[in-house]
Design a protein around this motif. Structure first.
Motif, PDB file in Angstrom:
ATOM      1  N   GLY A  28       0.787  -1.229   0.000  1.00  0.00           N
ATOM      2  CA  GLY A  28       0.000   0.000   0.000  1.00  0.00           C
ATOM      3  C   GLY A  28       0.816   1.275   0.000  1.00  0.00           C
ATOM      4  N   VAL A  29       2.149   1.145  -0.050  1.00  0.00           N
ATOM      5  CA  VAL A  29       3.023   2.324  -0.015  1.00  0.00           C
ATOM      6  C   VAL A  29       3.544   2.603  -1.432  1.00  0.00           C
ATOM      7  N   THR A  30       3.424   3.835  -1.870  1.00  0.00           N
ATOM      8  CA  THR A  30       3.884   4.208  -3.210  1.00  0.00           C
ATOM      9  C   THR A  30       5.376   4.525  -3.172  1.00  0.00           C
ATOM     10  N   ILE A  31       6.134   3.818  -3.994  1.00  0.00           N
ATOM     11  CA  ILE A  31       7.591   3.958  -4.035  1.00  0.00           C
ATOM     12  C   ILE A  31       7.979   4.506  -5.410  1.00  0.00           C
ATOM     13  N   PRO A  32       8.569   5.702  -5.460  1.00  0.00           N
ATOM     14  CA  PRO A  32       9.021   6.215  -6.757  1.00  0.00           C
ATOM     15  C   PRO A  32      10.100   5.282  -7.323  1.00  0.00           C
ATOM     16  N   PHE A  33       9.999   4.912  -8.598  1.00  0.00           N
ATOM     17  CA  PHE A  33      10.937   3.968  -9.201  1.00  0.00           C
ATOM     18  C   PHE A  33      10.938   4.226 -10.705  1.00  0.00           C
ATOM     19  N   HIS A  34      11.944   3.723 -11.407  1.00  0.00           N
ATOM     20  CA  HIS A  34      12.009   3.997 -12.849  1.00  0.00           C
ATOM     21  C   HIS A  34      11.146   3.044 -13.679  1.00  0.00           C
ATOM     22  N   ALA A  46       2.701  -7.610  -2.824  1.00  0.00           N
ATOM     23  CA  ALA A  46       2.766  -8.007  -1.407  1.00  0.00           C
ATOM     24  C   ALA A  46       1.356  -8.125  -0.817  1.00  0.00           C
ATOM     25  N   PHE A  47       0.499  -7.157  -1.103  1.00  0.00           N
ATOM     26  CA  PHE A  47      -0.889  -7.235  -0.622  1.00  0.00           C
ATOM     27  C   PHE A  47      -1.603  -8.444  -1.242  1.00  0.00           C
ATOM     28  N   HIS A  48      -1.280  -8.744  -2.502  1.00  0.00           N
ATOM     29  CA  HIS A  48      -1.936  -9.890  -3.153  1.00  0.00           C
ATOM     30  C   HIS A  48      -1.522 -11.197  -2.484  1.00  0.00           C
ATOM     31  N   ALA A  49      -0.216 -11.351  -2.199  1.00  0.00           N
ATOM     32  CA  ALA A  49       0.254 -12.579  -1.544  1.00  0.00           C
ATOM     33  C   ALA A  49      -0.382 -12.708  -0.166  1.00  0.00           C
ATOM     34  N   LEU A  50      -0.459 -11.597   0.555  1.00  0.00           N
ATOM     35  CA  LEU A  50      -1.043 -11.618   1.902  1.00  0.00           C
ATOM     36  C   LEU A  50      -2.545 -11.935   1.849  1.00  0.00           C
ATOM     37  N   PRO A  72     -13.796  -5.968 -15.349  1.00  0.00           N
ATOM     38  CA  PRO A  72     -13.273  -4.605 -15.508  1.00  0.00           C
ATOM     39  C   PRO A  72     -13.369  -3.744 -14.247  1.00  0.00           C
ATOM     40  N   GLN A  73     -14.245  -4.109 -13.307  1.00  0.00           N
ATOM     41  CA  GLN A  73     -14.386  -3.253 -12.111  1.00  0.00           C
ATOM     42  C   GLN A  73     -13.127  -3.290 -11.226  1.00  0.00           C
ATOM     43  N   TRP A  74     -12.238  -4.281 -11.420  1.00  0.00           N
ATOM     44  CA  TRP A  74     -11.016  -4.354 -10.601  1.00  0.00           C
ATOM     45  C   TRP A  74      -9.824  -3.699 -11.291  1.00  0.00           C
ATOM     46  N   HIS A  75     -10.056  -3.115 -12.473  1.00  0.00           N
ATOM     47  CA  HIS A  75      -8.977  -2.467 -13.215  1.00  0.00           C
ATOM     48  C   HIS A  75      -8.415  -1.291 -12.403  1.00  0.00           C
ATOM     49  N   ASN A  76      -7.098  -1.304 -12.218  1.00  0.00           N
ATOM     50  CA  ASN A  76      -6.394  -0.250 -11.456  1.00  0.00           C
ATOM     51  C   ASN A  76      -6.888  -0.125 -10.012  1.00  0.00           C
ATOM     52  N   LYS A  77      -7.548  -1.161  -9.517  1.00  0.00           N
ATOM     53  CA  LYS A  77      -8.123  -1.099  -8.173  1.00  0.00           C
ATOM     54  C   LYS A  77      -7.016  -1.064  -7.111  1.00  0.00           C
ATOM     55  N   ASP A  78      -7.225  -0.252  -6.101  1.00  0.00           N
ATOM     56  CA  ASP A  78      -6.349  -0.210  -4.937  1.00  0.00           C
ATOM     57  C   ASP A  78      -6.445  -1.587  -4.247  1.00  0.00           C
ATOM     58  N   SER A  79      -5.314  -2.272  -4.123  1.00  0.00           N
ATOM     59  CA  SER A  79      -5.338  -3.649  -3.607  1.00  0.00           C
ATOM     60  C   SER A  79      -5.711  -3.729  -2.130  1.00  0.00           C
ATOM     61  N   SER A  80      -5.714  -2.597  -1.427  1.00  0.00           N
ATOM     62  CA  SER A  80      -6.184  -2.638  -0.040  1.00  0.00           C
ATOM     63  C   SER A  80      -7.656  -3.076  -0.013  1.00  0.00           C
ATOM     64  N   ASP A 120       3.955   0.315   9.137  1.00  0.00           N
ATOM     65  CA  ASP A 120       2.913   1.214   9.676  1.00  0.00           C
ATOM     66  C   ASP A 120       1.605   1.029   8.923  1.00  0.00           C
ATOM     67  N   ASN A 121       1.706   0.930   7.602  1.00  0.00           N
ATOM     68  CA  ASN A 121       0.505   0.780   6.787  1.00  0.00           C
ATOM     69  C   ASN A 121      -0.162  -0.578   7.016  1.00  0.00           C
ATOM     70  N   LEU A 122       0.671  -1.623   7.121  1.00  0.00           N
ATOM     71  CA  LEU A 122       0.132  -2.958   7.413  1.00  0.00           C
ATOM     72  C   LEU A 122      -0.550  -2.961   8.783  1.00  0.00           C
ATOM     73  N   SER A 123       0.113  -2.349   9.749  1.00  0.00           N
ATOM     74  CA  SER A 123      -0.420  -2.307  11.109  1.00  0.00           C
ATOM     75  C   SER A 123      -1.802  -1.651  11.120  1.00  0.00           C
ATOM     76  N   ARG A 124      -1.915  -0.571  10.360  1.00  0.00           N
ATOM     77  CA  ARG A 124      -3.198   0.161  10.293  1.00  0.00           C
ATOM     78  C   ARG A 124      -4.279  -0.694   9.606  1.00  0.00           C
TER      79      ARG A 124
END
Ligand code: MG
Length: 163
Positions: A28-34, A46-50, A72-80, A120-124
């Motif tokens: 659930g944490v956004t990590i800037p990456f190339h 990680a959320f999917h495996a959990l 299609p309703q799960w397209h780009n869905k927040d995995s939380s 922290d995010n997992l804990s919440r």
């Protein structure tokens, strides 16, 4: 008569491949990456495996059973959303999540800089204290698809107590 507690542990595993992009979402944490991770939803491996570990412990199918990638309703869905659905299935069974353990396998990004935010995010999300959350990262020593930096894999375990 002694009542034996209904303690269940199950595992989950997921992989997503890299694609063009500028950020990755892990726990659930956004990590800037190339690059980004490719997937029908937000590809939070990680959320999917959990989420699958929780479904496994409940004997309740898997993430694809509840959220078909063809829908299609799960397209780009927040995995939380998927994780919270699985947590609610525990509640419906009058159960309690007691412990989770996640291993993220990739050469990059380096997880250590994001580890605290992820815990922290997992804990919440899980309503668990940090000492009931294992979060580790490892490389595959340059071997295989994670070693070739083609994607990220995640393993998870969930332990829960049902009434
Ligand atoms: Mg997935």
């Amino acid at each position: 008569m002694t009542t034996i507690p209904d303690i269940r542990t199950a595992s989950g595993f997921d992989v997503h491949r890299f694609c063009k992009g500028d950020k990755i979402i892990l726990c659930g944490v956004t990590i800037p990456f190339h690059q980004s991770l490719s997937g029908h939803s937000d590809a939070d491996v990680a959320f999917h495996a959990l989420t699958d570990a929780i479904f496994g412990a409940l004997g309740d199918g898997d993430i694809g059973t509840h959220f078909p990638p063809t829908d299609p309703q799960w397209h780009n869905k927040d995995s939380s959303h998927f994780l919270l659905f699985a947590l609610n299935r525990i509640k419906e069974r009058k159960g309690m999540l007691r412990h989770v353990d996640i291993t993220i396998i990739c050469e990059e990004p380096k997880i250590k800089d994001w580890r605290k935010s992820m815990i922290d995010n997992l804990s919440r999300h899980l309503s668990l204290p940090p000492d009931r959350i294992g979060l580790k990262a490892t490389t595959s020593e340059g071997l295989g698809f994670t070693g070739r930096k083609e994607g990220i894999a995640a393993l998870a375990q969930a332990t829960l107590l049902l009434e």
